[in-house]
Scaffold this motif. Structure first.
Motif, mmCIF file in Angstrom:
data_model
loop_
_atom_site.group_PDB
_atom_site.id
_atom_site.type_symbol
_atom_site.label_atom_id
_atom_site.label_comp_id
_atom_site.label_asym_id
_atom_site.label_seq_id
_atom_site.Cartn_x
_atom_site.Cartn_y
_atom_site.Cartn_z
ATOM 1 N N GLU A 8 0.833 -1.207 0.000
ATOM 2 C CA GLU A 8 0.000 0.000 0.000
ATOM 3 C C GLU A 8 0.868 1.257 0.000
ATOM 4 N N TYR A 9 1.909 1.252 0.819
ATOM 5 C CA TYR A 9 2.835 2.388 0.888
ATOM 6 C C TYR A 9 3.490 2.632 -0.480
ATOM 7 N N LEU A 10 3.992 1.574 -1.100
ATOM 8 C CA LEU A 10 4.634 1.715 -2.411
ATOM 9 C C LEU A 10 3.661 2.259 -3.447
ATOM 10 N N HIS A 11 2.448 1.731 -3.479
ATOM 11 C CA HIS A 11 1.461 2.180 -4.464
ATOM 12 C C HIS A 11 1.118 3.653 -4.277
ATOM 13 N N LYS A 12 1.082 4.102 -3.025
ATOM 14 C CA LYS A 12 0.770 5.506 -2.747
ATOM 15 C C LYS A 12 1.949 6.430 -3.073
ATOM 16 N N GLU A 13 3.135 6.051 -2.623
ATOM 17 C CA GLU A 13 4.302 6.926 -2.739
ATOM 18 C C GLU A 13 5.034 6.800 -4.069
ATOM 19 N N ILE A 14 4.930 5.643 -4.711
ATOM 20 C CA ILE A 14 5.580 5.413 -6.013
ATOM 21 C C ILE A 14 4.507 4.840 -6.933
ATOM 22 N N PRO A 15 3.688 5.711 -7.539
ATOM 23 C CA PRO A 15 2.535 5.250 -8.329
ATOM 24 C C PRO A 15 2.880 4.243 -9.430
ATOM 25 N N LEU A 16 4.086 4.270 -9.944
ATOM 26 C CA LEU A 16 4.475 3.300 -10.961
ATOM 27 C C LEU A 16 4.307 1.871 -10.449
ATOM 28 N N THR A 17 4.552 1.647 -9.159
ATOM 29 C CA THR A 17 4.411 0.299 -8.606
ATOM 30 C C THR A 17 2.955 -0.167 -8.641
ATOM 31 N N ALA A 18 2.021 0.771 -8.519
ATOM 32 C CA ALA A 18 0.595 0.419 -8.634
ATOM 33 C C ALA A 18 0.267 0.037 -10.073
#
Length: 145
Positions: A8-18
């Protein structure tokens, strides 16, 4: 942080991961496993896009270090300094990246970070598609207290 919370943190802070649909599967002391499905990471040949593979390697190294710094109670700014991929084989299935912190490097890294306020460390991540080793990623990360 749980794997779900890290995702969840990655998707929020690094949108490319989402967009890549990357998911942290396991995060333990000195170890992380992150997956990403092939579909959102394909190239024109139907295999994994080199940029996605590189990003997956970078993210895996960053996550394993971020967790280790947190566990060591070291509040540091962590950034990628260098990124290198060796592409061994086309990736035609779900991607799984495994990063481990080398124990000997970790001690040197934390000693330098505490004594000098900054340090660098290399983390090697293996990215597999099924049983096939597709990529060996080496990331150099810099930290500053």
């Amino acid at each position: 942080m749980t794997p779900e919370a890290f995702t969840e943190y990655l998707h929020k802070e690094i949108p490319l991961t989402a967009a890549m649909q990357a998911r942290v599967l396991r995060s333990e002391a000195g170890f992380v496993e992150i997956s990403a499905p092939l579909a959102p990471n394909k190239n024109v040949h139907g295999t994994a896009f080199a940029g996605s593979l590189s990003t997956l390697g970078l993210i895996s190294g960053w996550v394993v270090l971020d967790r280790a710094l947190h566990d060591a109670k070291l509040k540091a700014h962590l950034v990628a300094q260098k990124n290198e991929c060796i592409f061994h084989a086309p990736a035609t299935q779900e991607l799984r990246a495994i990063a481990r912190i080398p124990t000997d490097e970790w001690t040197r890294f934390t000693d330098a970070l505490v004594s000098k306020g900054r340090a660098r460390i290399n983390v090697i991540t293996e990215i597999r598609a099924g049983d096939t080793l597709a990529v060996t990623h080496t990331g150099t990360y810099a930290a500053k207290l």
